[in-house]
Write an enzyme that holds these catalytic residues in place. Structure first.
Site, PDB file in Angstrom:
ATOM      1  N   LYS A  69      -4.951  -2.675   5.317  1.00 29.23           N
ATOM      2  CA  LYS A  69      -4.274  -2.247   6.547  1.00 29.23           C
ATOM      3  C   LYS A  69      -5.082  -2.653   7.774  1.00 29.23           C
ATOM      4  CE  LYS A  69      -3.925   1.791   4.585  1.00 29.23           C
ATOM      5  NZ  LYS A  69      -3.709   3.161   4.132  1.00 29.23           N
ATOM      6  N   ARG A 103      -0.194   6.432  -6.544  1.00 29.03           N
ATOM      7  CA  ARG A 103      -1.543   6.970  -6.807  1.00 29.03           C
ATOM      8  C   ARG A 103      -1.553   8.475  -6.610  1.00 29.03           C
ATOM      9  NH1 ARG A 103      -5.116   3.945  -2.753  1.00 29.03           N
ATOM     10  NH2 ARG A 103      -6.710   5.316  -3.547  1.00 29.03           N
ATOM     11  N   ASP A 116       0.831  -1.208   0.000  1.00 30.23           N
ATOM     12  CA  ASP A 116       0.000   0.000   0.000  1.00 30.23           C
ATOM     13  C   ASP A 116       0.861   1.252   0.000  1.00 30.23           C
ATOM     14  OD1 ASP A 116      -2.601   1.391   0.224  1.00 30.23           O
ATOM     15  OD2 ASP A 116      -1.722   2.089   2.096  1.00 30.23           O
ATOM     16  N   SER A 135      -6.950  -0.390  -0.197  1.00 30.36           N
ATOM     17  CA  SER A 135      -5.925   0.312   0.584  1.00 30.36           C
ATOM     18  C   SER A 135      -6.324   0.343   2.063  1.00 30.36           C
ATOM     19  CB  SER A 135      -5.770   1.730   0.019  1.00 30.36           C
ATOM     20  OG  SER A 135      -5.048   2.555   0.891  1.00 30.36           O
TER      21      SER A 135
END
Ligand code: URA
Length: 391
Positions: free
Chosen positions: A160, A141, A134, A156
Site C-alpha cells: 500500500k 486473514r 490486500d 500488506s
C-alpha cells in the site's frame, strides 16, 4: 489473487501455508510485486518535489500523523498519506480526523495530488483501487487466524505504501502489549522485512521502534486525540509524545533540527490549520464533547509501573470510541485521558485518568489498567531504536 475465479478456500490455504512455512526473501518480493500490480499506483510527480509518507503499525492513542505531517510540511517536504479506520483496540487516523467538523477523508486521487501540490499535506481514505489484493487477503486473514505472519504483514503494509507513490517512507513499528509485535525481536524482524521490500521497490525506508505498552501521549478517543495533537503543535503536548513526533519528522526530513524549528516557530501549527481547511474542516470549530466527565482516582499510593494500553483501549472501545466490527459507528466525543504514566508517583485519591462518556464511566476497568508498585520504576525512552537500510 484478485481474480474472482480463485476461490477463497485456496487463498486461505495459501495464507495458512505462509504462516506455517514462511516465505523466502525472493518469494516475499514476488508477493509484494503481485500485490502492488493488482491495482492503481498514485503518480505524485505533478507535486514536483519528493513526497514523504509515514506509517504506524497501529497503536493506542496514536495521533502521530496529525502532528508529524504538519511538522514535515512546514519544514518544506510535502506529505501524502492514505490511512485507515480503527478496528478492535487500535484507533484509525481517519476516525480522528472525522471528529473535526466538515473534514472530508474521501478525496479522489486527483484531488489528493492537487492538495499535496497546493497545500503540502493530504491524508485520505484508502481507495478500493489501491492494492485490491490486500483488501481480499486481509479480509481472509482476519477470519482464518493468519494475520500474525511477518511476510504477510510486511507485504500488506509495503504494497500500500509503494502504490501510494511517496519517495521516502518512515515506519513506526510498535512493540508491546497493545501492538501486533509483542517483543523487540519480532518488531526488528518485521522492520528488516519491510526495509528489504522498500529497497527492492526503490522506496528508501527507515524504521523506528517504539513501545506500545502504554498509550501514546495521554488522550485515547477521537476528538480528545485531535485536541492533544493541536496542543502538541502549540508546544503544550506530553513530552514523550512530542519527542516521538519530532524523531519521526526528523527522519522523514533527514533533518531533526528542521523539525524542531517547525514546531518552535509555530509554522507547523499554521501548516496544520491550512491542511484541515484545505480538506473542508474548520480548525476553529468546537470538537464534539461527551456529556459525562468522570475522574478515576487511585485507591492506594505507589508508583505507576505501567498504564496498560490494552486495558485503556478496551475501556475506550466499550465507551464507543472504537469499533468491534467494521460496520460499527464510532462516537467521536468519548474516550479517556490518562494523567499518570510509568514512573509517576501517586497518592491514594489522586486522579489517574478522566473518562469522557455518555452514561456511567467504567471506573474499575480504567483503575485496573494502572499497575501501581512501591517504587523502582523508570520511564523508558520515547523511541527504542531506529534502523535504516544497512544498519
Ligand atoms: N496493517 C496492515 O495494513 N496490514 C497488516 O497486515 C497489519 C497491519
Amino acid at each position: 489473487m484478485v481474480d474472482p475465479a480463485v476461490p477463497d478456500y485456496q487463498l486461505a490455504a495459501f495464507l495458512m501455508a505462509v504462516v506455517l512455512r514462511g516465505l523466502t526473501d525472493r518469494e516475499t518480493t514476488g508477493l509484494l510485486e503481485a500485490m502492488v500490480d493488482s491495482g492503481d499506483r498514485i503518480d505524485l510527480s505533478p507535486v514536483g518535489r519528493p513526497v514523504a509518507d509515514k506509517h504506524s503499525t497501529g497503536g493506542v492513542g496514536d495521533k502521530t500523523t496529525l502532528v508529524v505531517a504538519p511538522l514535515v510540511a512546514a519544514a518544506g517536504t510535502p506529505v501524502a498519506k492514505l490511512s485507515g479506520r480503527g478496528l478492535g483496540h487500535t484507533g484509525g487516523t481517519l476516525d480522528k480526523l472525522e471528529s473535526i467538523p466538515g473534514f472530508r477523508v474521501d478525496l479522489s486521487i486527483p484531488e489528493l495530488v492537487s492538495q499535496v501540490a497546493e497545500h503540502g499535506i493530504a491524508v485520505a481514505a484508502q481507495t478500493a483501487d489501491i492494492v485490491p489484493a490486500d483488501k481480499r487477503l486481509y479480509a481472509l486473514r482476519d477470519v482464518t487466524a493468519t494475520v500474525q505472519s511477518i511476510p504477510l504483514i510486511a507485504t500488506s503494509i509495503m504494497s500500500k505504501k509503494i502504490a501510494a507513490g511517496a519517495s521516502r517512507l518512515v515506519l513506526d513499528v510498535k512493540v508491546g502489549e497493545g501492538a501486533f509485535m509483542e517483543d523487540l525481536d519480532s518488531a526488528r524482524a518485521l522492520s528488516q522485512a519491510m526495509m528489504r521490500l522498500g529497497d527492492a521497490a526503490r522506496l528508501p525506508t527507515t524504521c523506528m521502534l517504539s513501545s506500545m505498552d502504554e498509550p501514546l501521549g495521554c488522550a485515547v478517543g477521537n476528538a480528545l486525540e485531535v485536541a492533544e495533537a493541536v496542543a502538541t503543535l502549540e508546544g503544550r503536548g506530553p513530552a514523550e509524545f512530542t519527542e516521538l513526533c519530532l524523531v519521526a519528522a526528523g527522519l522523514m526530513l533527514g533533518d531533526r533540527t528542521a523539525a524542531d524549528e517547525a514546531l518552535r516557530s509555530g509554522r507547523a501549527l499554521a501548516a496544520y490549520r491550512e491542511w484541515i481547511s484545505a480538506q473542508g474542516g474548520d480548525p476553529d470549530a468546537a470538537l464534539p464533547e461527551a456529556p459525562d466527565v468522570t475522574d478515576v482516582r487511585a485507591d492506594r499510593s505507589g508508583v505507576v509501573a505501567c498504564c496498560h494500553s490494552r486495558g485503556i483501549a478496551d475501556a475506550a472501545m466499550r465507551l464507543g470510541a472504537g469499533r468491534a466490527r467494521k460496520e460499527d459507528a464510532v462516537d467521536h466525543a468519548v474516550g479517556i485521558v490518562v494523567h499518570r504514566k510509568r514512573g509517576d508517583r501517586v497518592e491514594a485519591g489522586d486522579v489517574l485518568a478522566t473518562v469522557h462518556s455518555r452514561g456511567p464511566a467504567d471506573d474499575d476497568a480504567v483503575r485496573a489498567s494502572f499497575e501501581l508498585v512501591d517504587g523502582g520504576v523508570e520511564r523508558g525512552p520515547a523511541v527504542l531504536e531506529i534502523t535504516s537500510a544497512g544498519t
